[in-house]
Scaffold this active site. Structure first.
Site, PDB file in Angstrom:
ATOM      1  N   MET A  29       2.010   7.171   1.754  1.00 15.08           N
ATOM      2  CA  MET A  29       0.644   7.161   2.301  1.00 15.08           C
ATOM      3  C   MET A  29      -0.270   6.372   1.358  1.00 15.08           C
ATOM      4  SD  MET A  29       0.094  10.657   4.364  1.00 15.08           S
ATOM      5  CE  MET A  29      -0.312  11.730   3.004  1.00 15.08           C
ATOM      6  N   ALA A  31      -2.050   4.884  -2.200  1.00 20.37           N
ATOM      7  CA  ALA A  31      -2.551   5.414  -3.476  1.00 20.37           C
ATOM      8  C   ALA A  31      -1.346   5.588  -4.409  1.00 20.37           C
ATOM      9  CB  ALA A  31      -3.307   6.728  -3.283  1.00 20.37           C
ATOM     10  N   LEU A  32      -0.620   4.496  -4.533  1.00 20.46           N
ATOM     11  CA  LEU A  32       0.676   4.550  -5.209  1.00 20.46           C
ATOM     12  C   LEU A  32       0.523   4.815  -6.706  1.00 20.46           C
ATOM     13  CD1 LEU A  32       2.476   1.566  -3.433  1.00 20.46           C
ATOM     14  CD2 LEU A  32       2.363   3.972  -2.746  1.00 20.46           C
ATOM     15  N   HIS A  36       5.889   6.905  -6.934  1.00 21.97           N
ATOM     16  CA  HIS A  36       6.289   6.047  -5.801  1.00 21.97           C
ATOM     17  C   HIS A  36       7.098   4.845  -6.297  1.00 21.97           C
ATOM     18  CE1 HIS A  36       2.437   7.729  -3.989  1.00 21.97           C
ATOM     19  NE2 HIS A  36       3.326   8.016  -3.071  1.00 21.97           N
ATOM     20  N   SER A 184       1.073  12.697  -8.276  1.00 22.78           N
ATOM     21  CA  SER A 184       0.658  12.833  -6.881  1.00 22.78           C
ATOM     22  C   SER A 184      -0.543  11.937  -6.671  1.00 22.78           C
ATOM     23  CB  SER A 184       0.256  14.292  -6.620  1.00 22.78           C
ATOM     24  OG  SER A 184      -0.525  14.376  -5.451  1.00 22.78           O
ATOM     25  N   SER A 185      -0.670  11.385  -5.469  1.00 22.93           N
ATOM     26  CA  SER A 185      -1.841  10.550  -5.173  1.00 22.93           C
ATOM     27  C   SER A 185      -3.107  11.371  -5.330  1.00 22.93           C
ATOM     28  CB  SER A 185      -1.754  10.016  -3.747  1.00 22.93           C
ATOM     29  OG  SER A 185      -0.553   9.310  -3.596  1.00 22.93           O
TER      30      SER A 185
HETATM   31  O1  PAF Z   1       5.179  12.276   1.488  1.00 24.18           O
HETATM   32  C1  PAF Z   1       4.381  11.501   2.048  1.00 24.18           C
HETATM   33  O2  PAF Z   1       3.736  10.652   1.429  1.00 24.18           O
HETATM   34  C2  PAF Z   1       4.191  11.594   3.549  1.00 24.18           C
HETATM   35  O3  PAF Z   1       4.273  12.896   3.984  1.00 24.18           O
HETATM   36  C3  PAF Z   1       5.155  10.675   4.337  1.00 24.18           C
HETATM   37  C4  PAF Z   1       6.593  11.086   4.155  1.00 24.18           C
HETATM   38  C5  PAF Z   1       4.947   9.236   3.912  1.00 24.18           C
HETATM   39  C6  PAF Z   1       4.819  10.774   5.839  1.00 24.18           C
HETATM   40  O4  PAF Z   1       3.508  10.410   6.102  1.00 24.18           O
END
Ligand code: PAF
Length: 279
Positions: A29, A31-32, A36, A184-185
């Site tokens: 989603m 905001a890496l 990530h 976490s973002s």
């Molecule tokens: O974990 C996340 O970032 C989200 O839940 C995902 C798997 C990208 C689905 O929107």
């Protein structure tokens, strides 16, 4: 690395690349952060083609203010992704993913009736909607998901079994900040003070791992909740000790199988989750 915004363009680019070999997919989603990037690095290492999606999925937010606050910064994300060697970044608008409202209802049974599923009604249905849609678009051989969202991983594994999707789900280790806080973002939303105090969450989980088996399950749960709630910045929403496979609450250490402690804590307005394998 190519940025694409439409399904048509993604499919065109992917069709040309697919013959190189296996396709790895990292759904995000945005905001890496380094967590990530470690997923993307692993995907690049294990596949010939890698797609990263960046899409803040409105359907999985049960709290409108959480969706509004969720950090978004495509430019910064692209800067972080560039050196990884991933091939395609898919960053669609909501209308591209949901040209019509997605009315599908998934039934994950007991798996969704605990922890995140219990406290965030509709959340996993929204996750299942977007993940099944993204899998259908990207058609990856492997998808990389972080173990921080332990219940999400179990739900996605079940989704893949239910829909008989030909994708291997690769669980990836939790990456932590120096002080132990799981990346976490949402950490971006914490003040410096909050971030410092949030380190108590993992510190307490580590202590719980040491105490597991020496005091009862109920005592350990109380101990963790009390320790964290003593900190004025933190407020535990739940701490559950559950079976590693079926995520159902464990009552006694003598129950067979691996056990995992999963926690959700409010740090100010920001909701953080983490977990630790206890045996
Ligand atoms: O974990 C996340 O970032 C989200 O839940 C995902 C798997 C990208 C689905 O929107």
């Amino acid at each position: 690395m190519v940025l694409v915004k439409t399904i048509k363009e993604l499919k065109k680019q992917l069709n040309a690349l697919r013959e190189k070999g296996s396709v790895g997919f990292v759904p995000t989603m945005g905001a890496l952060h380094s967590g990530h990037i470690s997923l993307v690095n692993q995907a690049v290492h294990e596949n010939q083609v890698v797609v990263v999606s960046i899409f803040v999925n409105p359907n999985q937010f049960n709290d409108a203010s959480d969706l509004k606050r969720y950090p978004r910064n495509l430019e910064a994300d692209l800067k972080l992704l560039e050196p990884t060697g991933c091939d395609l970044v898919f960053a669609p608008e909501a209308e591209e993913i949901y040209p019509e409202p997605d009315t599908r209802i998934f039934d994950f049974g007991p798996l969704e009736q605990v922890m995140e599923g219990k406290h965030r009604p509709g959340h996993f249905n929204g996750v299942a909607q977007v993940v099944s849609r993204l899998f259908e678009i990207v058609k990856p051989d492997k998808a990389y998901l972080g173990l921080k969202d332990f219940q999400q991983l179990a739900i996605i594994n079940q989704l893949v079994r239910m829909l008989k999707l030909p994708v291997e789900i690769v669980p990836c280790n939790i990456i932590r900040e120096k002080n132990g806080l799981a990346m976490s973002s949402r950490n971006e939303l914490l003040t410096a003070d909050e971030r410092g105090n949030a380190a108590l969450i993992f510190k307490t989980l580590l202590r719980a791992k040491n105490l597991a088996g020496t005091i009862s399950v109920r005592e350990l749960k109380n101990e963790v909740i009390e320790t964290i709630n003593k900190n004025p910045f933190l407020n535990v929403e739940y701490f559950e000790i559950v079976d590693f496979e079926n995520l159902q609450p464990v009552k006694s250490w003598s129950e067979k199988g691996k056990k995992i402690g999963c926690i959700a804590v409010f740090c100010g307005k920001v909701r953080l989750i983490d977990n630790i394998v206890l045996n």
